[in-house]
Every structure is written in C-alpha cells, then in structure tokens.
Design a protein around this motif. Structure first.
Motif: not given
Length: 89
Positions: A88-89, A33-34, A30, A68, A26
């Motif tokens: 979304t998450w 994605a970011a 993150g 994300g 995970k």
C-alpha cells in the motif's frame, strides 16, 4: 450510483483509467482511489475484479492507486483486491 446500472460502471472504469493515464498529481490520485475506484469495487466488485487484477498486473500506477482504496465489497473480493495491490501507499 452503480447498482443495476452497468453503463455507469463501465463509464466509471473508463474514466478512472483515462485520468490515471494523464499522470495526475498525488492529491487527484487520492480522490480517484477513495472515490470512484472505491465505489466501483464496493458496488460492482464481483463484475470488475478480473479487470482490476489484470490492470494491476500490467500497470504499476494502477496497482499503486489500489493502495488508496479502503476495504469494501465482499470479503472474497477484498482479498483479491489486496493481493492485486501488493504493498500500500
């Protein structure tokens, strides 16, 4: 990073998909994605939105990854990103 450099954007896209295919933890998702995905959408969203939409339709993990990403690119591209990611998450 990408403006005017199609090869870098293509490499980034391929790398995002390769990392995602490895089912990373995970915290890696993150960062993916970011960082790279968000940058790709921001800098070359119009050139990649069709691929992003297609990938989101066929790959639930990619659709989740889009959750994300923070709003970026142009408003018309961002609307399409939101539609592609669904929830979304």
């Amino acid at each position: 990073m990408f403006p005017g450099d199609t090869a870098d954007a293509e490499d980034c896209w391929a790398t995002i998909l390769a990392i995602l295919a490895r089912d990373p933890p995970k915290n890696v998702l993150g960062v993916l994605a970011a960082g790279p995905l968000e940058d790709l959408i921001h800098h070359v969203g119009p050139e990649f939105i069709d691929r992003i939409e297609l990938q989101a339709r066929k790959d639930p993990a990619f659709r989740h990854l889009l959750g994300g990403v923070w709003a970026s690119s142009t408003p018309d591209i961002w609307v399409r990103v939101e539609a592609a990611r669904g929830t979304t998450w």
